[in-house]
Design an enzyme around this catalytic site. Structure first.
Site, PDB file in Angstrom:
ATOM      1  CB  SER A   2      -0.821  -0.085   1.353  1.00 39.72           C
ATOM      2  OG  SER A   2      -0.654   0.024   2.443  1.00 39.72           O
ATOM      3  CE  LYS A   3       0.437   7.838  -2.229  1.00 42.23           C
ATOM      4  NZ  LYS A   3      -0.811   8.442  -3.433  1.00 42.23           N
ATOM      5  NE  ARG A   4       0.321  -0.635   5.853  1.00 40.94           N
ATOM      6  CZ  ARG A   4       1.057  -1.183   6.581  1.00 40.94           C
ATOM      7  NH1 ARG A   4       2.521  -0.702   6.805  1.00 40.94           N
ATOM      8  NH2 ARG A   4       1.010  -2.507   6.728  1.00 40.94           N
TER       9      ARG A   4
END
Length: 565
Positions: free
Chosen positions: A310-312
């Site tokens: 994910s973007k994290r």
């Protein structure tokens, strides 16, 4: 889980079916099969009236079918790449189909963004919503009449039936099944209902869904190119499932099965999360008499912490990577290797080499772990090898975006070309050039000698840093400093080397004892590019108004102030 769909009106069914006379498919080889309580017709597909029904032997018709509800994730990009490679390798067709039946979440902007990202990767398609083709339309939202026609066919053949259960009744059945420890599947209340009761309710326009009648004792088996043989007991796994919702919208699996058939898809390559959808789709295809395609369900892509990427984790969508300065060729190269290899140690491929080497049967069924460090290394290899002007164009985009350089500056400007060569060696991403060139143009002498222990100690050395700094200031005041004004790059290079050599002779210093104090004096930093090249860069920067630029004259003034403090 039990499909919780309430009824649909016969008017809606009529709307879906009406107006389809202009589009239908030719069916031949009708084969009548007897089933308890009904007789149904089974048809063998030969074509849709628009193009060839069976692809040429040796070629593949594959599709990438995203839902336009967000950005193109790297997992979707890898799926698109694998399909594209199979199509190009077999001289077949790569189809782009937009699965936008989720009207609440699908947007045309998301579709446009996904198409843009695919083009950036170089994954051009042969048929799709923007390029057309003989098997369109290529948006599911534009194919409602087609789905309605096929739903009616399944009703006529007995492969589907109306279900008048309300949502409240279905919810009660689900809760009862869970309390009894049974799978929450539809219990077949309307599967073999009295025809007279069904007709009465339909005549009264009572709402209903359309459910698929799963054959008793049906076992479905596929030879998945990635996962091997996979089998399902259809009744135990899904039960009678919904084809058309109460709202009149067809369900995902019904749309996919019909579309794959009418578009002549020979091989379905997709993520493993779709494996459970395969059973329903095959049941629908067989009931309609269509050939079943080959399947390949690829593993998930995980982050390094083994959770879903994910973007994290730094980036998740193709656009994220693009904005960070990754090259499309690096992305293609790395995505191809996420779960696949050709049996060698080779890591860097051209697109043509990938097309030739790729084999879907060599894709592993184990989850692939996304290694950002490896991707950056790969990107750096390709980025640093670019021709000067091509690299300059990519770096200039980031310099302008960061407001370091003005928009009107050209990639062929001497400053841009020199800046490109100065930062080239340390690049992994094009965006790295922002900090690199900022470090070249600024002069943080006071901050460096305050924050850096080694620099602070060096700055107190009267015979080292201070002596060399004073020599530089004296040369600058007397016009003897090699400032590059009016000189070519080569002329300045030789002048700089001679000047440094002379300082070393006068101070009896060489190596680090000479170069480190000289670097700190002129750049205000303890490390960086060649000092002579940086001085030449500063000279070429004089033609432009660069906010962060500290020119040579200002540097000498700050150096003087520091020494006199």
């Amino acid at each position: 889980m039990m499909e919780m769909e309430g009824g649909r009106s016969s008017e809606m069914m009529g709307f879906l079916v009406s107006g389809c006379n202009g589009f239908w498919m030719r069916r031949t080889s009708l084969q009548v099969r007897q089933r308890v309580g009904s007789v149904r017709c089974r048809a063998s597909w030969r074509g849709d009236g628009r193009g060839e029904g069976t692809p040429v032997v040796g070629t593949a018709r594959v599709r990438f079918a995203p839902s336009p509800t967000g950005s193109l994730h790297v997992g979707g990009a890898r799926t698109a790449l694998y399909n594209w490679l199979v199509a190009r390798q077999s001289h077949g067709k790569f189809i782009l189909r937009v699965e936008d039946t989720d009207l609440a979440r699908s947007t045309r902007q998301s579709e446009m963004d996904m198409l843009r990202d695919l083009r950036w990767l170089g994954l051009n398609w042969d048929e799709g919503p923007d390029v057309g083709g003989e098997r369109g339309p290529y948006r599911q939202s534009e194919r409602a009449e087609i789905y309605g026609k096929f739903a009616q066919e399944l009703m006529k053949s007995g492969d589907a039936y109306p279900c008048f259960c309300t949502e409240e009744e279905l919810e009660a059945k689900r809760q009862q099944a869970e309390s009894e420890g049974r799978p929450p599947q539809y219990d077949g209340t309307w599967r073999d209902a009295d025809p007279e009761e069904v007709n009465r309710r339909m005549d009264n326009n009572e709402p209903y869904t359309i459910r698929f009648r799963v054959p008793d004792g049906k076992i479905v088996t596929i030879a998945d190119a990635v996962r091997g043989e996979v089998s399902w007991d259809a009744n135990a796994t899904v039960g009678d499932f919904i084809l058309l919702r109460s709202t009149g919208v067809p369900v995902y699996n019904f749309c996919v099965a019909v579309d794959d058939a009418l578009m002549g898809v020979t091989t379905v390559i997709r993520a493993e999360e779709h494996l459970t959808n395969t059973l329903r789709q095959i049941l629908i295809l067989e009931a309609l008499g269509f050939p079943v395609p080959q399947y390949a369900h690829c593993s998930l892509i995980l982050a390094e912490d083994r959770t879903k990427l994910s973007k994290r984790h730094g980036a998740a969508s193709v656009d994220d990577f693009k904005q960070q300065g990754f090259l499309p060729q690096a992305m293609l190269n790395y995505l191809a290797l996420l779960g696949w290899n050709d049996g060698t140690e080779k890591e860097m491929y051209t697109t043509e080499e990938l097309i030739e080497a790729f084999d879907i049967h060599r894709v592993t069924k184990s989850p692939a772990v996304f290694d950002m460090t490896k991707l950056k290394w790969m990107n750096g290899q390709l980025l640093r090898a670019l021709p000067q002007e091509e690299l300059a164009e990519k770096l200039l985009e980031h310099w302008i975006k960061a407001s370091i350089l003005p928009r009107e500056i050209s990639r062929t400007d001497p400053f841009v070309l020199n800046a490109t060569e100065i930062v080239r060696g340390g690049l992994d991403l094009a965006s790295d050039a922002v900090e690199s060139i900022h470090n070249c143009l600024t002069y943080p002498l006071l901050q460096t000698v305050t924050d850096d222990d080694e620099a602070r100690e060096m700055a107190q050395d009267e015979e080292g840093f201070r002596a060399i700094a004073k020599i530089a200031l004296k040369a600058f005041d007397e016009g003897l400093f090699p400032d590059a004004e009016g000189k070519s790059k080569e002329e300045h290079k030789e002048q700089w080397k001679s000047w440094v050599k002379a300082i070393g002779k006068d101070t009896k210093r060489k190596g680090k004892a000479l170069f480190h104090p000289l670097r700190l004096s002129i750049t205000g930093r303890m490390s960086g590019p060649d000092v002579g090249e940086l001085i030449y860069l500063l000279q070429t920067a004089q033609s432009w108004s660069i906010p962060c630029l500290v020119d040579l004259s200002s540097r000498m003034a700050q150096l003087r102030t520091y020494l006199e403090a």
